[in-house]
Structure formats: structure tokens, C-alpha cells
Scaffold this motif. Sequence first.
Motif, PDB file in Angstrom:
ATOM      1  N   ASP A   1       0.841  -1.197   0.000  1.00 18.92           N
ATOM      2  CA  ASP A   1       0.000   0.000   0.000  1.00 18.92           C
ATOM      3  C   ASP A   1       0.876   1.247   0.000  1.00 18.92           C
ATOM      4  N   ILE A   2       0.545   2.198  -0.890  1.00 15.44           N
ATOM      5  CA  ILE A   2       1.328   3.433  -1.011  1.00 15.44           C
ATOM      6  C   ILE A   2       0.360   4.614  -1.025  1.00 15.44           C
ATOM      7  N   ASP A   3       0.660   5.622  -0.234  1.00 14.89           N
ATOM      8  CA  ASP A   3      -0.194   6.801  -0.134  1.00 14.89           C
ATOM      9  C   ASP A   3       0.263   7.916  -1.078  1.00 14.89           C
ATOM     10  N   ASN A   4      -0.668   8.826  -1.361  1.00 12.58           N
ATOM     11  CA  ASN A   4      -0.361  10.075  -2.048  1.00 12.58           C
ATOM     12  C   ASN A   4       0.211   9.859  -3.454  1.00 12.58           C
ATOM     13  N   VAL A   5      -0.477   9.037  -4.251  1.00 18.24           N
ATOM     14  CA  VAL A   5      -0.075   8.801  -5.642  1.00 18.24           C
ATOM     15  C   VAL A   5      -1.102   9.448  -6.569  1.00 18.24           C
ATOM     16  N   ARG A   6      -0.648  10.361  -7.421  1.00 20.86           N
ATOM     17  CA  ARG A   6      -1.529  11.015  -8.390  1.00 20.86           C
ATOM     18  C   ARG A   6      -1.234  10.585  -9.822  1.00 20.86           C
ATOM     19  N   ASN A   7      -0.018  10.110 -10.058  1.00 19.01           N
ATOM     20  CA  ASN A   7       0.386   9.663 -11.389  1.00 19.01           C
ATOM     21  C   ASN A   7       1.010   8.275 -11.280  1.00 19.01           C
ATOM     22  N   LEU A   8       0.558   7.367 -12.154  1.00 19.37           N
ATOM     23  CA  LEU A   8       1.074   5.994 -12.154  1.00 19.37           C
ATOM     24  C   LEU A   8       1.646   5.670 -13.525  1.00 19.37           C
ATOM     25  N   ARG A   9       2.879   5.165 -13.536  1.00 14.43           N
ATOM     26  CA  ARG A   9       3.487   4.663 -14.762  1.00 14.43           C
ATOM     27  C   ARG A   9       3.858   3.205 -14.539  1.00 14.43           C
ATOM     28  N   LEU A  10       3.388   2.344 -15.435  1.00 14.23           N
ATOM     29  CA  LEU A  10       3.566   0.902 -15.274  1.00 14.23           C
ATOM     30  C   LEU A  10       4.124   0.304 -16.550  1.00 14.23           C
ATOM     31  N   LEU A  11       5.138  -0.534 -16.423  1.00 22.87           N
ATOM     32  CA  LEU A  11       5.701  -1.274 -17.549  1.00 22.87           C
ATOM     33  C   LEU A  11       5.836  -2.733 -17.163  1.00 22.87           C
ATOM     34  N   ALA A  12       5.195  -3.608 -17.936  1.00 17.51           N
ATOM     35  CA  ALA A  12       5.292  -5.050 -17.727  1.00 17.51           C
ATOM     36  C   ALA A  12       5.605  -5.704 -19.067  1.00 17.51           C
ATOM     37  N   ILE A  13       6.663  -6.518 -19.111  1.00 15.69           N
ATOM     38  CA  ILE A  13       7.062  -7.159 -20.369  1.00 15.69           C
ATOM     39  C   ILE A  13       6.014  -8.170 -20.808  1.00 15.69           C
ATOM     40  N   SER A  14       5.706  -9.123 -19.927  1.00 16.92           N
ATOM     41  CA  SER A  14       4.697 -10.131 -20.241  1.00 16.92           C
ATOM     42  C   SER A  14       3.905 -10.451 -18.983  1.00 16.92           C
ATOM     43  N   GLY A  15       2.860 -11.239 -19.153  1.00 19.82           N
ATOM     44  CA  GLY A  15       1.991 -11.549 -18.030  1.00 19.82           C
ATOM     45  C   GLY A  15       0.692 -10.790 -18.146  1.00 19.82           C
ATOM     46  N   ARG A  16       0.302 -10.108 -17.059  1.00 17.94           N
ATOM     47  CA  ARG A  16      -0.960  -9.369 -17.071  1.00 17.94           C
ATOM     48  C   ARG A  16      -0.934  -8.258 -16.028  1.00 17.94           C
ATOM     49  N   PHE A  17      -1.494  -7.099 -16.406  1.00 16.68           N
ATOM     50  CA  PHE A  17      -1.720  -6.049 -15.414  1.00 16.68           C
ATOM     51  C   PHE A  17      -3.185  -5.633 -15.444  1.00 16.68           C
ATOM     52  N   ASP A  18      -3.727  -5.349 -14.271  1.00 14.46           N
ATOM     53  CA  ASP A  18      -5.067  -4.798 -14.108  1.00 14.46           C
ATOM     54  C   ASP A  18      -4.942  -3.520 -13.294  1.00 14.46           C
ATOM     55  N   VAL A  19      -5.350  -2.405 -13.868  1.00 17.22           N
ATOM     56  CA  VAL A  19      -5.377  -1.138 -13.149  1.00 17.22           C
ATOM     57  C   VAL A  19      -6.848  -0.798 -12.926  1.00 17.22           C
ATOM     58  N   ILE A  20      -7.262  -0.803 -11.661  1.00 12.53           N
ATOM     59  CA  ILE A  20      -8.672  -0.739 -11.314  1.00 12.53           C
ATOM     60  C   ILE A  20      -8.916   0.424 -10.352  1.00 12.53           C
ATOM     61  N   ALA A  21      -9.935   1.231 -10.645  1.00 13.59           N
ATOM     62  CA  ALA A  21     -10.302   2.315  -9.736  1.00 13.59           C
ATOM     63  C   ALA A  21     -11.037   1.740  -8.523  1.00 13.59           C
ATOM     64  N   HIS A  22     -10.746   2.291  -7.351  1.00 17.81           N
ATOM     65  CA  HIS A  22     -11.459   1.883  -6.141  1.00 17.81           C
ATOM     66  C   HIS A  22     -12.960   2.116  -6.300  1.00 17.81           C
ATOM     67  N   GLN A  23     -13.759   1.192  -5.814  1.00 17.86           N
ATOM     68  CA  GLN A  23     -15.199   1.397  -5.822  1.00 17.86           C
ATOM     69  C   GLN A  23     -15.608   2.458  -4.806  1.00 17.86           C
ATOM     70  N   ASP A  24     -14.852   2.559  -3.728  1.00 18.07           N
ATOM     71  CA  ASP A  24     -15.121   3.552  -2.699  1.00 18.07           C
ATOM     72  C   ASP A  24     -14.372   4.842  -3.046  1.00 18.07           C
ATOM     73  N   PRO A  25     -15.081   5.930  -3.396  1.00 16.74           N
ATOM     74  CA  PRO A  25     -14.392   7.179  -3.779  1.00 16.74           C
ATOM     75  C   PRO A  25     -13.600   7.796  -2.636  1.00 16.74           C
ATOM     76  N   ALA A  26     -13.877   7.383  -1.391  1.00 11.99           N
ATOM     77  CA  ALA A  26     -13.141   7.926  -0.247  1.00 11.99           C
ATOM     78  C   ALA A  26     -11.789   7.237  -0.057  1.00 11.99           C
ATOM     79  N   GLU A  27     -11.561   6.141  -0.765  1.00 12.99           N
ATOM     80  CA  GLU A  27     -10.298   5.402  -0.639  1.00 12.99           C
ATOM     81  C   GLU A  27      -9.194   6.146  -1.376  1.00 12.99           C
ATOM     82  N   THR A  28      -8.090   6.423  -0.684  1.00 17.09           N
ATOM     83  CA  THR A  28      -7.010   7.220  -1.279  1.00 17.09           C
ATOM     84  C   THR A  28      -5.718   6.445  -1.481  1.00 17.09           C
TER      85      THR A  28
END
Length: 273
Positions: free
Chosen positions: A13-40
Motif C-alpha cells: 500500500d502506497i499513499d499520495n499517488v496522483r500519477n502511475l506509470r507501469l511497464l510489464a514485459i509479459s503476463g498481465r496487469f489490471d489497473v482498477i479504480a477503487h469502488q469507494d471514492p473515499a479510498e485514497t
Amino acid sequence: MNNWTIDSPQTLDIDNVRNLRLLAISGRFDVIAHQDPAETVTRLTISEITGDPLEIVNTAERLDIKHGKTDAMVWLTKDNPLSSRNHLVITVEVPAQTVIDAKTVSGEGLVTGLNSTVKVSSVSGSIVSDATKGALSVNTISGEAIVKDHQGALSTNSVSGEITASGWLESIKASTVTGDLNFDVLGPIRTVSTNSVSGSVLLRLPEELSCQVLANSLSGSINVNEESIKVIGSTTRQFGDPKQPMVKISVNSVSGSITVFNRLSRHEQEGVQ
């Protein structure tokens, strides 16, 4: 600045992230918004990892997640990304307003629920964007890309991969070499701009929209509902009822075609049935 090097499955868990950069060669990534808008918090769940360790750097509200080497010289060695043993399966849960730039070489990727600027790219892997809002950019070389239920501006680039997109697309800017592009527009749209060598573009519009097509081609064609014209050079044509809202469509191609048709009204659908 905080750094992590991870070589085994775990959750972070990491706090205070406004920008995310992700690089994955192979496999799978899922970037999912929290269902709870209060979750930071930004939560990383690493399910599988082989090959190089995962490198994570958090600085000035930006989080960089990188698995594998992709600099130019690596492509000339036996460890280039296409022959790499690097494999990563990761889920990243983020606040919906997080700006995303996610890339994969041959893996699968998903971004969903985001309300921000999102860029997702692939070389040969497949990518899916679902239920996003804002400015969305989708880029692929030979992989397939699917955009579902997007609301906002859409930009796409493809070499030979197929791109299919649907939603309340406010504007479309699309480029392809030989890949096919398919767009299903559900509401008002301002402009559509396409550039193609030989790939085909299919555009479905709401029933009430008319269109003005500005085309520049060596040997391409324009097909709008039941009308079809061959284009050699430049031409401008208007289709539909001029009293109805109009979308401007700009087409540049070598030999590619663009097909535009309006969705049938409910009365027409009942007649077809």
C-alpha cells in the motif's frame, strides 16, 4: 523518494499517488479504480513474478512500476524483451482520478473505472479499457485493443493490430497502417480524424447525426449509409439531413476505406424484425 525491489508475491500500500506509470514485459496487469471514492491508497497486489525483480519508485506523487529492461541496447542482446523470461501478474487499485500510463510488450492489460487521463500501450499483447472517463489514448503495434463504455476524447494508434471502441466518444483521432479500426458512437460527437495506409475504418453514429466528410486519398473509398464514392485526390461531401447535428469527419488514406452508417431508429429496428 521511496524505493522497493520485489521478487515474490505480496501486497503493498502506497499513499499520495496522483500519477502511475507501469511497464510489464509479459503476463498481465489490471489497473482498477477503487469502488469507494473515499479510498485514497494505491494498492499493489503482485500475484506472480519471475525473471527480474519488480522495481518500484515513489517520488513527488508519482509511482513508477517497472518489470524488465526495455532500453535500446537490450533489444540487441539475447535478453531482449521478446525472448525474456520476465513474467508479472499484478493488480493495481487506485483512486479514480489517478493519471495512468501503462505499457506491456506481449502481456495482457486492463484499465477500468478511471476518471482521468489514461494512456495504455502494447506491442503484441491485448489490452482492454472499460468504463473510463476523460482523455483516453490507446496504442498497439500488432496486438488487439478493445475500448468499452468510454466517455470523452479518444486517440488510437495501430500498425497492424485491430482496435474496437464504443461509448460516448466526444472526439476520435485515429491512425493505422494496415489494422482495422471500429468505432461505435453512442452520443453527440464533435470531430473524427482518421489516417490510414490500407486499413479500414468503420464508424457507427447515432441515428440523428449527419456528417461532412473531408477526404484525401490515392485510391480509397467512402461509404456512408447507402452511398459510396471512390476518392482519388481530395473531396468534401455532406451526407444526411443538414438540419440535424453534424459531425465533421476528416479522412486521409492511401488505399484504405471508411464506412459510416447511422444506427437504426427504434421504429426502423422494429420494421427489420
